[in-house]
Scaffold this motif. Structure first.
Motif, PDB file in Angstrom:
ATOM      1  N   THR A 152      -2.025  31.264 -53.564  1.00  0.00           N
ATOM      2  CA  THR A 152      -0.733  31.849 -53.963  1.00  0.00           C
ATOM      3  C   THR A 152       0.191  30.874 -54.672  1.00  0.00           C
ATOM      4  N   GLY A 153      -0.057  29.572 -54.538  1.00  0.00           N
ATOM      5  CA  GLY A 153       0.874  28.581 -55.077  1.00  0.00           C
ATOM      6  C   GLY A 153       1.976  28.218 -54.109  1.00  0.00           C
ATOM      7  N   SER A 154       1.870  28.676 -52.862  1.00  0.00           N
ATOM      8  CA  SER A 154       2.873  28.370 -51.835  1.00  0.00           C
ATOM      9  C   SER A 154       2.166  28.007 -50.543  1.00  0.00           C
ATOM     10  N   ALA A 155       2.561  26.884 -49.934  1.00  0.00           N
ATOM     11  CA  ALA A 155       1.935  26.427 -48.703  1.00  0.00           C
ATOM     12  C   ALA A 155       2.311  27.269 -47.502  1.00  0.00           C
ATOM     13  N   SER A 156       3.177  28.246 -47.684  1.00  0.00           N
ATOM     14  CA  SER A 156       3.533  29.127 -46.575  1.00  0.00           C
ATOM     15  C   SER A 156       2.418  30.111 -46.244  1.00  0.00           C
ATOM     16  N   TRP A 157       1.398  30.186 -47.105  1.00  0.00           N
ATOM     17  CA  TRP A 157       0.264  31.071 -46.878  1.00  0.00           C
ATOM     18  C   TRP A 157      -0.975  30.254 -46.550  1.00  0.00           C
ATOM     19  N   SER A 158      -1.773  30.747 -45.589  1.00  0.00           N
ATOM     20  CA  SER A 158      -3.002  30.056 -45.215  1.00  0.00           C
ATOM     21  C   SER A 158      -3.929  29.924 -46.420  1.00  0.00           C
ATOM     22  N   LYS A 159      -4.563  28.775 -46.562  1.00  0.00           N
ATOM     23  CA  LYS A 159      -5.511  28.432 -47.632  1.00  0.00           C
ATOM     24  C   LYS A 159      -4.838  28.211 -48.988  1.00  0.00           C
ATOM     25  N   SER A 160      -3.513  28.242 -49.042  1.00  0.00           N
ATOM     26  CA  SER A 160      -2.799  28.042 -50.309  1.00  0.00           C
ATOM     27  C   SER A 160      -2.027  26.732 -50.276  1.00  0.00           C
ATOM     28  N   ALA A 161      -1.772  26.197 -51.474  1.00  0.00           N
ATOM     29  CA  ALA A 161      -1.004  24.970 -51.640  1.00  0.00           C
ATOM     30  C   ALA A 161      -0.128  25.118 -52.876  1.00  0.00           C
ATOM     31  N   ILE A 162       0.874  24.253 -52.988  1.00  0.00           N
ATOM     32  CA  ILE A 162       1.767  24.368 -54.140  1.00  0.00           C
ATOM     33  C   ILE A 162       1.063  24.013 -55.441  1.00  0.00           C
ATOM     34  N   HIS A 163      -0.125  23.392 -55.334  1.00  0.00           N
ATOM     35  CA  HIS A 163      -0.849  23.099 -56.571  1.00  0.00           C
ATOM     36  C   HIS A 163      -1.279  24.380 -57.283  1.00  0.00           C
ATOM     37  N   GLY A 164      -1.375  25.476 -56.561  1.00  0.00           N
ATOM     38  CA  GLY A 164      -1.687  26.742 -57.220  1.00  0.00           C
ATOM     39  C   GLY A 164      -0.662  27.114 -58.269  1.00  0.00           C
ATOM     40  N   ASN A 189      -7.323  37.610 -47.132  1.00  0.00           N
ATOM     41  CA  ASN A 189      -8.059  37.885 -45.890  1.00  0.00           C
ATOM     42  C   ASN A 189      -7.930  36.754 -44.873  1.00  0.00           C
ATOM     43  N   ASN A 190      -7.363  35.611 -45.282  1.00  0.00           N
ATOM     44  CA  ASN A 190      -7.007  34.569 -44.332  1.00  0.00           C
ATOM     45  C   ASN A 190      -5.586  34.739 -43.811  1.00  0.00           C
ATOM     46  N   ASN A 191      -4.935  35.801 -44.250  1.00  0.00           N
ATOM     47  CA  ASN A 191      -3.561  36.111 -43.844  1.00  0.00           C
ATOM     48  C   ASN A 191      -3.504  37.583 -43.445  1.00  0.00           C
ATOM     49  N   GLN A 192      -4.318  37.957 -42.448  1.00  0.00           N
ATOM     50  CA  GLN A 192      -4.556  39.372 -42.169  1.00  0.00           C
ATOM     51  C   GLN A 192      -3.306  40.120 -41.734  1.00  0.00           C
ATOM     52  N   SER A 278     -14.905  38.354 -44.274  1.00  0.00           N
ATOM     53  CA  SER A 278     -13.831  38.631 -43.322  1.00  0.00           C
ATOM     54  C   SER A 278     -14.413  39.107 -42.004  1.00  0.00           C
ATOM     55  N   VAL A 279     -13.591  39.035 -40.961  1.00  0.00           N
ATOM     56  CA  VAL A 279     -13.915  39.632 -39.669  1.00  0.00           C
ATOM     57  C   VAL A 279     -12.945  40.771 -39.414  1.00  0.00           C
TER      58      VAL A 279
END
Length: 527
Positions: A152-164, A189-192, A278-279
């Motif tokens: 997403t470009g935001s570290a507030s979401w799992s698996k995302s970083a500002i480098h996005g 799917n890492n942010n269900q 996903s699970v």
């Protein structure tokens, strides 16, 4: 089959021609509620079936709106035509949030022409963008870019970083005609608990570039979502309106041609044997969709490849997909035996030039490969070990471009365990438990270039197409891989640095007879 919303039906006629049949997991909304004042967001472009004459503009709104529409014009002539949008909605099966997206598919545009557009709905301020159509089927130079695994470009979401966020702006720095996104888009799917909201954040970040040039995606394992319909693709189908060349699973795979280059987006989730999506929290079981098309994708792929290699228009074939056949990353998912068994024989038979993947979050390129080594786990055979000038009529070069912007990066690689000078690599030979490590190893004889620079863990590839000048003469693509320091709050937009550059070449196909075309590509007979 479970539908995200049973209320959804066709709302309006399409702009300048009928929109293709929509996947059942993303149908069309019929009765909008009272319009709000929030404006359009998540604006992005996709090619239609003919990139020189078709473009789809897509966007989202926070609620149901009245009269979503697009005005089209040119920078000098102003806005002259208005087209209605079709609205799609879906309800996320886990948290019941409803998402509204809008799509206007334009036909009859002029090749290699710049346009401006404005999107609006009642009660909202308009949002503007611009685009340039692709050149026609004549041979022409152009640039495209590619990476996978963005976030997403935001570290507030799992698996995302500002480098996005930095990666999207780096695409703009290179000013390509379009961008290929090789799977693992939002990691929703890492942010269900907030899958739709995670997608919203991803789309708004992508829009910084994608409102001005098409971003053409391939689905990755993280696009398969619990609560997302039969295949888990409800959100992906609702948000993207992609070329529609198949009656089966429209949008999961597709092709488009720009100049003399044929691009194919392949759904690796249908081919790969790995269980890594996903699970479902309701059942505790993984959502595993390998083989869902029952061969429909492979039949489409062979028809498309055979048609290209028996004609005179297509010089180059480039495949974009997520999972891969080869990787020597120390944290690798493993070269997938399903891809080796089902895709590589087709790539060999029809002389595919480049295969662009993600999945492992690093950079690796292979030597040109064709066929397999005897007595191996279908290990691809190297046909040439040159690093700078590569004739892809003799073998296919595979690239892993998984350093788009996700929070995790895998830029460490396996070493040489037997002193042979050839690194090891993982291979996945069967379906294993969810998220299990690969079960086998081989020597990575195919590995040509790896990027172990942990100070520059992200990156993207830039492709410059030179169509050549003489019928039957040389045409080339120069591939430049730029890696980048990790974006930080102090340095949010680091400058990409050139790490690897090579040129692939082959002869143009317009100087041969149809029989020679087929023979030169290794074509036998399509099934």
């Amino acid at each position: 089959m479970t539908h995200p919303s049973r209320r959804t039906v066709l709302r309006s006629t399409a702009a300048a021609g009928a929109l293709a049949t929509v996947p059942a997991s993303a149908l069309l909304w019929s009765q909008p509620a009272v319009a709000g004042t929030a404006g359009p967001e998540q604006v992005h472009l996709q090619y239609g079936n003919e990139p020189s004459r078709e473009m789809t503009i897509s966007w989202a709104s926070g609620a149901s709106v009245r009269r979503p529409r697009l005005r089209l014009g040119t920078a000098h002539g102003g806005f002259g035509h208005t087209f209605p949008a079709r609205t799609r909605t879906y309800v996320d099966g886990l948290n019941k949030v409803e998402t509204y997206t809008h799509h206007t598919r334009l036909h009859g545009l002029h090749p290699d022409t710049s346009y401006v557009y404005e999107i609006v709905h009642d009660g909202a301020a308009p949002v503007r963008g611009s685009f340039r159509t692709a050149p026609g089927r004549e041979r022409a130079p152009f640039r495209f870019t590619s990476f996978g695994d963005l976030g997403t470009g935001s570290a507030s979401w799992s698996k995302s970083a500002i480098h996005g966020a930095a990666a999207v702006r780096q695409v703009e720095r290179f000013n390509p005609l379009f961008h290929l996104l090789n799977g693992d888009l939002a990691y929703a799917n890492n942010n269900q608990d907030q899958q739709p909201q995670c997608w919203n954040a991803f789309m708004n970040n992508m829009s910084v570039s994608a409102r001005n040039r098409p971003w053409m995606p391939a689905p990755g394992n993280h696009e398969v979502e619990a609560g997302g319909g039969e295949l888990g693709y409800a959100s992906y189908h609702s948000r993207f309106d992609l070329p529609d060349q198949s009656r089966d699973h429209c949008g999961n795979w597709y092709s488009f041609q720009v100049g003399s280059v044929l691009f194919l987006s392949v759904d690796g989730n249908d081919i790969a044997i790995e269980d890594d999506a996903s699970v479902d929290p309701a059942t505790g079981r993984s959502v595993y969709i390998s083989g869902y098309s029952e061969g429909a994708q492979l039949r489409w792929l062979e028809r498309t490849l055979a048609r290209a290699r028996t004609g005179r228009e297509v010089d180059w074939i480039v495949v974009s997909m997520h999972q891969f056949a080869m990787s020597s990353s120390a944290a690798s998912h493993g070269g997938d035996i399903g891809i080796r068994e089902q895709l590589l024989p087709l790539f060999d038979r029809y002389a595919v030039d480049l295969v662009l993947c993600g999945h492992d979050h690093d950079y690796e390129r292979t030597h040109p490969v064709r066929g397999t080594d005897p007595g191996s786990l279908l290990r691809p055979s190297v046909v040439d070990d040159g690093l700078k000038e590569i004739d892809t009529s003799k073998g296919t070069v595979h690239l892993i471009l998984g350093g788009g912007g996700t929070a995790s990066h895998d830029d460490t690689y396996l070493g040489d365990s037997d002193g042979s000078g050839v690194p090891d690599a993982f291979v996945r030979t069967k379906r294993l438990p969810f998220k299990a490590d690969p079960d086998a190893k081989e020597k990575a004889t195919w590995s040509a270039v790896r990027d172990p620079d942990t100070a520059h863990p992200y990156g993207m590839a830039v492709f410059d197409v030179d169509p050549g000048r003489v019928p039957g003469g040389r045409t080339s693509i120069t591939v430049s891989y730029y890696h980048s320091r990790e974006a930080t709050t102090a340095d949010p937009f680091p400058t990409p640095v050139l790490f690897d550059r090579f040129t692939v070449h082959r002869n143009r196909r317009d100087g041969w007879s149809a029989h020679d075309h087929a023979a030169g590509a290794g074509v036998t007979t399509a099934r």
